[in-house]
Design an enzyme around this catalytic site. Structure first.
Site, PDB file in Angstrom:
ATOM      1  CB  SER A  92      -0.968  -0.050   1.185  1.00  0.00           C
ATOM      2  OG  SER A  92      -2.005   0.887   1.045  1.00  0.00           O
TER       3      SER A  92
ATOM      4  CG  ASP B 237      -7.032  -3.035  -2.941  1.00  0.00           C
ATOM      5  OD1 ASP B 237      -7.652  -2.272  -2.170  1.00  0.00           O
ATOM      6  OD2 ASP B 237      -5.790  -3.169  -2.934  1.00  0.00           O
TER       7      ASP B 237
ATOM      8  CG  HIS C 165      -5.694  -2.585   0.641  1.00  0.00           C
ATOM      9  ND1 HIS C 165      -5.075  -2.065  -0.479  1.00  0.00           N
ATOM     10  CD2 HIS C 165      -5.095  -1.988   1.711  1.00  0.00           C
ATOM     11  CE1 HIS C 165      -4.144  -1.204  -0.113  1.00  0.00           C
ATOM     12  NE2 HIS C 165      -4.123  -1.136   1.203  1.00  0.00           N
TER      13      HIS C 165
END
Length: 272
Positions: A95, A224, A252
């Site tokens: 991320s 996601d 995610h």
């Protein structure tokens, strides 16, 4: 605790286990190096040296009022890798950490970074603008700012639901993982988390991606709900030596909930 003090006086905490080729793990917002437990243990057992730091303002690192931006995040990593004299290193980012890996590798990594892996990453740029018309609207990030800055305890308690895809039919909340996400988030600085939203949503990594000569593996879940999947093909296309693997239905937070699959694909890439 193992820490270094970077040039502006902020302490950066890190874990450093084992010997062998180093793998450096860069966590996502608003978590800490603890989010890599499943990877740290797996790769340690495979004979690698594993290192995970807490980004400034996160986890056990110092809560500075300045430097909560991508440039400083990458500079902090550069100081850490220099202090540990890491060479031929593999850098893995999730991320926001994926952006941090790309910025660090592009600006500071020459001669030190062998390969990179970015997972559910915010590259090349998240926010919707003229150059990125299918990006995420500013209003979404303003909502995250409001919840984080002024209702953090409850907001962070609810955030793991879409983060891990537990709002999908047939999925069950894993309470331990949910509470561990909340624990990690609440360890950090509310100011760093608030300012970090701009860092992960508005930083543009296009030129960083284009400049990299190293092999880069791009992993992204097709379900996601935090960083849309459409980011991944864009990032892979900009890389000179990029490889994309997508996962139907993965969320995610797939390094945690789908660790067996993710770890295997990372190991195969490292060994290739």
């Amino acid at each position: 605790m193992s820490t270094i003090t970077v040039k502006d006086g902020t302490e950066i905490y890190y874990k450093d286990w084992g010997t062998g080729q180093p793998i450096v793990f860069h966590h996502g917002w608003p978590l800490s190096g603890d989010d890599w437990d499943a990877q740290m243990m797996f790769f340690l057992k495979q004979g690698y040296r594993v290192i995970a730091h807490d980004r400034r303002g996160h986890g056990r690192s110092g809560q500075s009022s300045e430097g909560n931006n991508m440039e400083t995040y990458a500079a902090d990593v550069a100081e850490l890798t220099a202090a540990l004299d890491l060479k031929d290193a593999i850098h893995v980012g999730h991320s926001t950490g994926g952006g941090e890996v790309i910025r660090y590798a592009a600006k500071y990594g020459k001669g030190r970074v062998a390969k990179a892996i970015i997972i559910s990453a915010v590259t090349p740029i998240m926010i919707k603008n003229e150059a990125n018309p299918d990006g995420v609207p500013l209003s979404v990030f303003d909502e995250i700012r409001e919840g984080t800055g002024f209702n953090r305890a409850q907001y962070f308690y609810d955030f793991p639901i879409p983060f891990y895809g537990w709002n999908r039919e047939g999925k069950t909340v894993q309470e331990g993982i949910k509470h561990n996400w909340w624990r990690q988030g609440m360890m950090g600085s509310v100011l760093a988390h608030y300012e970090g939203i701009k860092a992960f949503s508005e930083s543009d990594f296009t030129e960083d991606l284009k400049s990299l000569e190293i092999p880069v593996l791009v992993l992204h879940g097709e379900d996601d709900q935090i960083v849309p999947y459409n980011q991944a093909p864009k990032a892979a296309k900009l890389l000179k030596h990029g490889k994309l693997i997508s996962y139907p239905g993965f969320p995610h937070g797939m390094p945690t909930t789908e660790a067996a699959t993710i770890n295997k694909d990372i190991l195969d890439f490292i060994k290739s």
